[in-house]
Every structure is written in structure tokens, then in C-alpha cells.
Design a protein around this motif. Structure first.
Motif, PDB file in Angstrom:
ATOM      1  N   LEU A 262     -28.257  -3.025  -3.328  1.00  0.00           N
ATOM      2  CA  LEU A 262     -27.823  -1.752  -2.746  1.00  0.00           C
ATOM      3  C   LEU A 262     -28.930  -0.708  -2.823  1.00  0.00           C
ATOM      4  CD1 LEU A 262     -24.141  -1.453  -4.010  1.00  0.00           C
ATOM      5  CD2 LEU A 262     -24.908  -1.761  -1.653  1.00  0.00           C
ATOM      6  N   ARG A 263     -29.626  -0.675  -3.970  1.00  0.00           N
ATOM      7  CA  ARG A 263     -30.744   0.269  -4.095  1.00  0.00           C
ATOM      8  C   ARG A 263     -31.848  -0.058  -3.102  1.00  0.00           C
ATOM      9  NH1 ARG A 263     -32.244   0.775 -10.297  1.00  0.00           N
ATOM     10  NH2 ARG A 263     -30.751  -0.878 -10.609  1.00  0.00           N
ATOM     11  N   ALA A 264     -32.145  -1.337  -2.934  1.00  0.00           N
ATOM     12  CA  ALA A 264     -33.180  -1.751  -1.980  1.00  0.00           C
ATOM     13  C   ALA A 264     -32.761  -1.407  -0.557  1.00  0.00           C
ATOM     14  CB  ALA A 264     -33.446  -3.248  -2.110  1.00  0.00           C
ATOM     15  N   ASP A 265     -31.494  -1.629  -0.236  1.00  0.00           N
ATOM     16  CA  ASP A 265     -30.998  -1.295   1.103  1.00  0.00           C
ATOM     17  C   ASP A 265     -31.089   0.210   1.361  1.00  0.00           C
ATOM     18  OD1 ASP A 265     -30.443  -3.972   1.486  1.00  0.00           O
ATOM     19  OD2 ASP A 265     -28.269  -3.765   1.256  1.00  0.00           O
ATOM     20  N   ALA A 266     -30.740   1.005   0.356  1.00  0.00           N
ATOM     21  CA  ALA A 266     -30.817   2.462   0.503  1.00  0.00           C
ATOM     22  C   ALA A 266     -32.265   2.897   0.709  1.00  0.00           C
ATOM     23  CB  ALA A 266     -30.209   3.155  -0.720  1.00  0.00           C
ATOM     24  N   ALA A 267     -33.184   2.302  -0.049  1.00  0.00           N
ATOM     25  CA  ALA A 267     -34.599   2.641   0.104  1.00  0.00           C
ATOM     26  C   ALA A 267     -35.097   2.239   1.494  1.00  0.00           C
ATOM     27  CB  ALA A 267     -35.426   1.942  -0.970  1.00  0.00           C
ATOM     28  N   ALA A 268     -34.644   1.097   1.990  1.00  0.00           N
ATOM     29  CA  ALA A 268     -35.046   0.654   3.332  1.00  0.00           C
ATOM     30  C   ALA A 268     -34.514   1.608   4.393  1.00  0.00           C
ATOM     31  CB  ALA A 268     -34.550  -0.761   3.586  1.00  0.00           C
ATOM     32  N   ARG A 269     -33.278   2.068   4.222  1.00  0.00           N
ATOM     33  CA  ARG A 269     -32.717   3.034   5.182  1.00  0.00           C
ATOM     34  C   ARG A 269     -33.498   4.344   5.148  1.00  0.00           C
ATOM     35  NH1 ARG A 269     -27.939   0.807   3.326  1.00  0.00           N
ATOM     36  NH2 ARG A 269     -27.589   2.510   1.871  1.00  0.00           N
ATOM     37  N   GLU A 270     -33.847   4.806   3.949  1.00  0.00           N
ATOM     38  CA  GLU A 270     -34.628   6.036   3.830  1.00  0.00           C
ATOM     39  C   GLU A 270     -35.996   5.880   4.485  1.00  0.00           C
ATOM     40  OE1 GLU A 270     -34.828   7.203  -0.273  1.00  0.00           O
ATOM     41  OE2 GLU A 270     -32.663   7.438  -0.436  1.00  0.00           O
ATOM     42  N   ALA A 271     -36.603   4.718   4.296  1.00  0.00           N
ATOM     43  CA  ALA A 271     -37.909   4.464   4.915  1.00  0.00           C
ATOM     44  C   ALA A 271     -37.787   4.435   6.433  1.00  0.00           C
ATOM     45  CB  ALA A 271     -38.488   3.144   4.405  1.00  0.00           C
ATOM     46  N   ALA A 272     -36.723   3.836   6.940  1.00  0.00           N
ATOM     47  CA  ALA A 272     -36.521   3.781   8.392  1.00  0.00           C
ATOM     48  C   ALA A 272     -36.347   5.185   8.965  1.00  0.00           C
ATOM     49  CB  ALA A 272     -35.307   2.917   8.728  1.00  0.00           C
ATOM     50  N   VAL A 273     -35.623   6.025   8.254  1.00  0.00           N
ATOM     51  CA  VAL A 273     -35.438   7.409   8.705  1.00  0.00           C
ATOM     52  C   VAL A 273     -36.780   8.137   8.698  1.00  0.00           C
ATOM     53  CG1 VAL A 273     -34.428   9.635   8.046  1.00  0.00           C
ATOM     54  CG2 VAL A 273     -33.012   7.576   8.055  1.00  0.00           C
ATOM     55  N   ALA A 274     -37.572   7.930   7.657  1.00  0.00           N
ATOM     56  CA  ALA A 274     -38.882   8.580   7.571  1.00  0.00           C
ATOM     57  C   ALA A 274     -39.785   8.124   8.713  1.00  0.00           C
ATOM     58  CB  ALA A 274     -39.537   8.278   6.226  1.00  0.00           C
TER      59      ALA A 274
ATOM     60  N   ALA B  24     -41.322  10.497  11.570  1.00  0.00           N
ATOM     61  CA  ALA B  24     -42.771  10.536  11.812  1.00  0.00           C
ATOM     62  C   ALA B  24     -43.068  10.230  13.272  1.00  0.00           C
ATOM     63  CB  ALA B  24     -43.486   9.538  10.905  1.00  0.00           C
ATOM     64  N   ALA B  25     -42.372   9.275  13.859  1.00  0.00           N
ATOM     65  CA  ALA B  25     -42.576   8.935  15.264  1.00  0.00           C
ATOM     66  C   ALA B  25     -42.199  10.113  16.155  1.00  0.00           C
ATOM     67  CB  ALA B  25     -41.760   7.704  15.638  1.00  0.00           C
ATOM     68  N   ALA B  26     -41.123  10.796  15.810  1.00  0.00           N
ATOM     69  CA  ALA B  26     -40.718  11.972  16.579  1.00  0.00           C
ATOM     70  C   ALA B  26     -41.775  13.069  16.479  1.00  0.00           C
ATOM     71  CB  ALA B  26     -39.364  12.487  16.093  1.00  0.00           C
ATOM     72  N   ALA B  27     -42.343  13.262  15.296  1.00  0.00           N
ATOM     73  CA  ALA B  27     -43.386  14.271  15.114  1.00  0.00           C
ATOM     74  C   ALA B  27     -44.621  13.915  15.931  1.00  0.00           C
ATOM     75  CB  ALA B  27     -43.740  14.403  13.634  1.00  0.00           C
ATOM     76  N   VAL B  28     -44.976  12.626  15.954  1.00  0.00           N
ATOM     77  CA  VAL B  28     -46.129  12.188  16.752  1.00  0.00           C
ATOM     78  C   VAL B  28     -45.875  12.456  18.229  1.00  0.00           C
ATOM     79  CG1 VAL B  28     -47.380  10.127  17.540  1.00  0.00           C
ATOM     80  CG2 VAL B  28     -46.972  10.487  15.102  1.00  0.00           C
ATOM     81  N   ARG B  29     -44.666  12.163  18.695  1.00  0.00           N
ATOM     82  CA  ARG B  29     -44.345  12.424  20.113  1.00  0.00           C
ATOM     83  C   ARG B  29     -44.444  13.915  20.430  1.00  0.00           C
ATOM     84  NH1 ARG B  29     -40.554   8.409  19.005  1.00  0.00           N
ATOM     85  NH2 ARG B  29     -38.890   9.927  18.675  1.00  0.00           N
ATOM     86  N   GLU B  30     -43.993  14.749  19.499  1.00  0.00           N
ATOM     87  CA  GLU B  30     -44.086  16.191  19.707  1.00  0.00           C
ATOM     88  C   GLU B  30     -45.543  16.641  19.789  1.00  0.00           C
ATOM     89  OE1 GLU B  30     -41.853  18.461  16.852  1.00  0.00           O
ATOM     90  OE2 GLU B  30     -40.031  17.306  17.219  1.00  0.00           O
TER      91      GLU B  30
END
Length: 86
Positions: free
Chosen positions: A43-55, A59-65
Motif C-alpha cells: 500500500l505504501r509503495a502504491d501510494a508513492a507510485a501514485r504520488e510520483a505519477a501526479v508529480a 511537471a508535464a503540464a508545466a513544460v507544456r505551459e
């Protein structure tokens, strides 16, 4: 009616059976604890993976901007150059 020695033998048999059951329960509890820890870690690993995906998405949105701003600045510069030529 059972004799005293038969009764003692039956009591000992029941005590042995209880001891075996207790050992089995202790073993099952240990297995459940291990499984709980494994699931908790997953569960901790899954939460960390979700947080990384959001980050990554942020970051991709910031690059597009930034790319859009750079493109707008370039278009503005070209427009200004054309205006100067006229």
C-alpha cells in the motif's frame, strides 16, 4: 467408570491437544502478521507510485505551459519584426 490413571491419561491427552492448538494459533498469527506487513508495504509503495505519477503529470503540464509561452513569445517577436518591416 474410568480409573484414575485413565483419567490422568485423558487429561494429559487433552493438555497435549491444547498445546498443539495453541502452537498452531501462534503460527497462524505470525503468518497473518507477515501478510499484513507485506500488504502494508505494498500500500505504501502504491501510494508513492501514485504520488510520483501526479508529480510527473504536473511537471508535464508545466513544460507544456513553458512551451506555449515560448511559442507565444516567438510569434510576438516575429509579428513585431514584420511590423517594423512595414
Amino acid at each position: 467408570m474410568p480409573s484414575g490413571s485413565q483419567a490422568q491419561a485423558e487429561v494429559q491427552r487433552l493438555k497435549d491437544q491444547i498445546a498443539q492448538m495453541q502452537a498452531s494459533i501462534v503460527e497462524q498469527i505470525a503468518e497473518v502478521q507477515i501478510k499484513y506487513e507485506e500488504l502494508h508495504e505494498q500500500l505504501r509503495a502504491d501510494a508513492a507510485a501514485r504520488e510520483a505519477a501526479v508529480a510527473v503529470k504536473e511537471a508535464a503540464a508545466a513544460v507544456r505551459e513553458v512551451e506555449a509561452a515560448a511559442m507565444a513569445a516567438e510569434q510576438s517577436r516575429k509579428y513585431d519584426e514584420l511590423q517594423l518591416q512595414l
